[in-house]
Motif scaffolding. Structure first.
Motif, PDB file in Angstrom:
ATOM      1  N   THR A  36    -152.567 -12.731 108.528  1.00 52.51           N
ATOM      2  CA  THR A  36    -151.840 -11.478 108.659  1.00 52.51           C
ATOM      3  C   THR A  36    -150.700 -11.476 107.636  1.00 52.51           C
ATOM      4  N   ASP A  37    -149.627 -10.781 107.928  1.00 55.75           N
ATOM      5  CA  ASP A  37    -148.452 -10.807 107.060  1.00 55.75           C
ATOM      6  C   ASP A  37    -147.227 -10.426 107.882  1.00 55.75           C
ATOM      7  N   ARG A  39    -145.862  -7.832 108.673  1.00 56.27           N
ATOM      8  CA  ARG A  39    -145.947  -6.635 109.511  1.00 56.27           C
ATOM      9  C   ARG A  39    -146.339  -6.935 110.958  1.00 56.27           C
ATOM     10  N   ASP A  58    -143.870 -13.096 103.657  1.00 58.46           N
ATOM     11  CA  ASP A  58    -145.319 -13.263 103.640  1.00 58.46           C
ATOM     12  C   ASP A  58    -145.597 -14.690 103.182  1.00 58.46           C
ATOM     13  N   GLY A  63    -150.610 -11.428 102.563  1.00 59.51           N
ATOM     14  CA  GLY A  63    -149.875 -10.213 102.275  1.00 59.51           C
ATOM     15  C   GLY A  63    -149.634 -10.024 100.786  1.00 59.51           C
ATOM     16  N   ARG A 177    -153.969  -2.584 113.350  1.00 60.89           N
ATOM     17  CA  ARG A 177    -152.950  -3.254 112.536  1.00 60.89           C
ATOM     18  C   ARG A 177    -153.380  -4.672 112.172  1.00 60.89           C
ATOM     19  N   MET A 181    -154.212  -6.011 108.271  1.00 57.02           N
ATOM     20  CA  MET A 181    -153.537  -7.156 107.657  1.00 57.02           C
ATOM     21  C   MET A 181    -154.534  -8.251 107.287  1.00 57.02           C
ATOM     22  N   THR A 185    -155.395  -9.774 103.495  1.00 59.12           N
ATOM     23  CA  THR A 185    -155.265 -11.184 103.103  1.00 59.12           C
ATOM     24  C   THR A 185    -156.603 -11.766 102.688  1.00 59.12           C
TER      25      THR A 185
END
Length: 271
Positions: A36-37, A39, A58, A63, A177, A181, A185
């Motif tokens: 993910t990142d 966010r 990140d 990210g 979401r 993400m 990635t």
């Protein structure tokens, strides 16, 4: 989604590392889960920034941050960023991989860390033994080997509800979401790419020397071996505690953001 203008970049020895930096006060660093990142913490960043300086990077290879072209360690990257920002000692709050990064960093760079919140994590020396998780990981590996991005994403998203729920039990926006993400990635990498990450070893022998407060937070529906390992972390450090968030699995910060934020905020007030 974070606007590009909200991101800043630290020029590391191996490319630019992206991060958000907002608010003022004592520094709190939010470390996201794997694939993910930053966010992941969209709900926590503005809430915590009312009282703290919130830094949300990140992780390398995720990210907007650069991929690795040479050997690296998570803790070294984070330490370099904290020194660049002159923010230590900071409270490190990490989910999953981010929690392992937080623990690794306090082990390697104790002078930069004021406290740790590890959510669904212990040290980076953790391997799943739960049969359900290992089957999901096998499905991911098979899909990746076949170049089946959608198959990999389908398997990856199963970690959101966990073994005892279905995707229908999760807010569709949370799934959207996480998927967005993870896809971002995943597409940064190629199947034959060298994994330059250098794991930290011998961590559990050093855990008893962690002399800052540690809070382990777990979703009550997460993998039982992961919960057990996180609770072991809390028991092994001199100043550790643990708590469960009911009704969720691996992403309590996304599924029950207000509860998670309150837990973190209360912990911060005790420091």
């Amino acid at each position: 989604m974070t606007a590009a203008s909200d991101l800043r970049f630290f020029t590391s020895a191996d490319g630019g590392l992206a991060y958000r930096d907002t608010g003022a006060g004592d520094p709190v660093v939010l470390l996201h889960s794997g694939f993910t990142d930053h966010r992941v913490f969209d709900d926590q960043i503005p809430a915590l920034a009312r009282e703290y300086r919130v830094i949300a990077p990140d992780v390398r290879g995720h990210g907007a941050s650069a991929n690795a072209s040479r050997p690296f360690r998570w803790a070294d990257d984070l330490a370099a960023l904290l020194r660049h920002l002159d923010t230590g000692p900071a409270v490190l709050v990490g989910v999953s991989m981010g929690g392992a990064i937080a623990t690794d960093t306090v082990i390697e760079y104790p002078e930069l860390v004021r406290a740790v919140v590890a959510c669904g994590a212990s040290t980076s020396e953790f391997e799943y033994t739960d049969p359900w998780v290992r089957q999901v990981q096998a499905d991911q590996a098979r899909a990746l080997g076949e170049g089946d991005v959608e198959g990999w994403l389908t398997a990856f998203l199963r970690f959101v509800p966990g073994e005892h729920r279905t995707l229908d039990d999760v807010d569709p926006d949370v799934l959207r979401r996480v998927r967005e993400m993870a896809l971002g990635t995943l597409t940064k990498h190629t199947p034959d790419e060298v994994n330059h990450h250098v794991p930290l070893t011998g961590t559990w022998a050093r855990v008893p020397k962690i002399d800052v407060p540690v809070l382990a937070v777990n979703g009550a529906l997460d993998a039982p071996d992961l919960i057990a390992d996180a609770e072991r972390l809390a028991r092994t450090v001199p100043d550790g505690r643990s708590t469960l968030v009911e009704g969720v699995a691996h992403y309590p910060n996304m599924e029950r953001p207000e509860v998670f934020t309150d837990i973190v905020a209360e912990f911060l007030r005790t420091l």
